[in-house]
Enzyme design. Structure first.
Site, mmCIF file in Angstrom:
data_model
loop_
_atom_site.group_PDB
_atom_site.id
_atom_site.type_symbol
_atom_site.label_atom_id
_atom_site.label_comp_id
_atom_site.label_asym_id
_atom_site.label_seq_id
_atom_site.Cartn_x
_atom_site.Cartn_y
_atom_site.Cartn_z
ATOM 1 C CE1 TYR A 8 21.561 -26.932 -35.656
ATOM 2 C CE2 TYR A 8 21.379 -29.031 -36.804
ATOM 3 C CZ TYR A 8 20.913 -27.755 -36.553
ATOM 4 O OH TYR A 8 19.807 -27.296 -37.212
ATOM 5 N N GLY A 56 30.117 -27.523 -33.406
ATOM 6 C CA GLY A 56 30.987 -26.431 -33.832
ATOM 7 C C GLY A 56 30.174 -25.154 -33.851
ATOM 8 N N GLY A 83 27.650 -22.439 -34.917
ATOM 9 C CA GLY A 83 26.420 -22.384 -35.709
ATOM 10 C C GLY A 83 25.777 -23.741 -35.892
ATOM 11 C CG HIS A 105 25.575 -28.017 -25.934
ATOM 12 N ND1 HIS A 105 26.401 -27.066 -26.472
ATOM 13 C CD2 HIS A 105 25.831 -28.036 -24.599
ATOM 14 C CE1 HIS A 105 27.133 -26.534 -25.507
ATOM 15 N NE2 HIS A 105 26.810 -27.105 -24.358
ATOM 16 C CG ASP A 106 24.166 -25.600 -31.090
ATOM 17 O OD1 ASP A 106 25.140 -25.670 -30.310
ATOM 18 O OD2 ASP A 106 24.279 -25.704 -32.325
ATOM 19 C CG ASP A 116 28.525 -26.740 -20.977
ATOM 20 O OD1 ASP A 116 27.864 -26.486 -22.007
ATOM 21 O OD2 ASP A 116 29.338 -25.939 -20.475
#
EC number: 3.1.1.4
Length: 147
Positions: free
Chosen positions: A55, A57, A59, A75-76, A121
């Site tokens: 995860y 990077g 996608g 985070h995604d 973040d």
């Protein structure tokens, strides 16, 4: 004006025109990189956290392979939630924050796009600082390990 001066001036103008076509990094990405640099061990760079696990990077798929990869997974998902706020694009949203006393403070009204993205973040950067970095999980074969 001498011909040589005109030649130099022309070269500078052409250089500047070419540079104008280079898209800038979104301010959000710069803020996030600064947060990461603030929380990770000195021997690491923020770039070492891209293409890490399934995860970290662009996608992501499958199950996170370790605690650090889980930071990126969360985070995604946080960015996914932020994208549901009206007119919110987490990847380009600017925000205000302060790095102080080994922590990160996000400013702005709770629930606003800027504050939610900053909190995403902040949480990820602090998570990176608390998680072990395993060299063998960088640039893994995602087709094999991330299903």
């Amino acid at each position: 004006m001498y011909p040589a001066h005109l030649l130099v001036l022309s070269a500078v103008c052409v250089s500047l025109l070419g540079a104008a076509n280079i898209p800038p990094h979104p301010l959000n990405l710069i803020n996030f990189m600064e947060m990461i640099r603030y929380t990770i061990p000195c021997e690491k760079t923020w770039g070492e956290y891209t293409n890490y696990g399934c995860y970290c990077g662009a996608g992501g798929s499958g199950r996170p392979i370790d605690a650090l990869d889980r930071c990126c997974y969360v985070h995604d998902n946080c960015y996914g939630d932020a994208a549901n706020i009206r007119d919110c694009n987490p990847k380009t949203q600017s925000y205000s924050y302060k790095l102080t006393k080994r922590t990160i403070i996000c400013y702005g009204a709770a629930g606003t796009c800027a504050r939610v993205v900053c909190d995403c973040d902040r949480t990820a950067a602090l998570c990176f600082g608390d998680s072990e970095y395993i060299e063998g999980h960088k640039n893994i074969d995602t087709a094999r390990f991330c299903q």
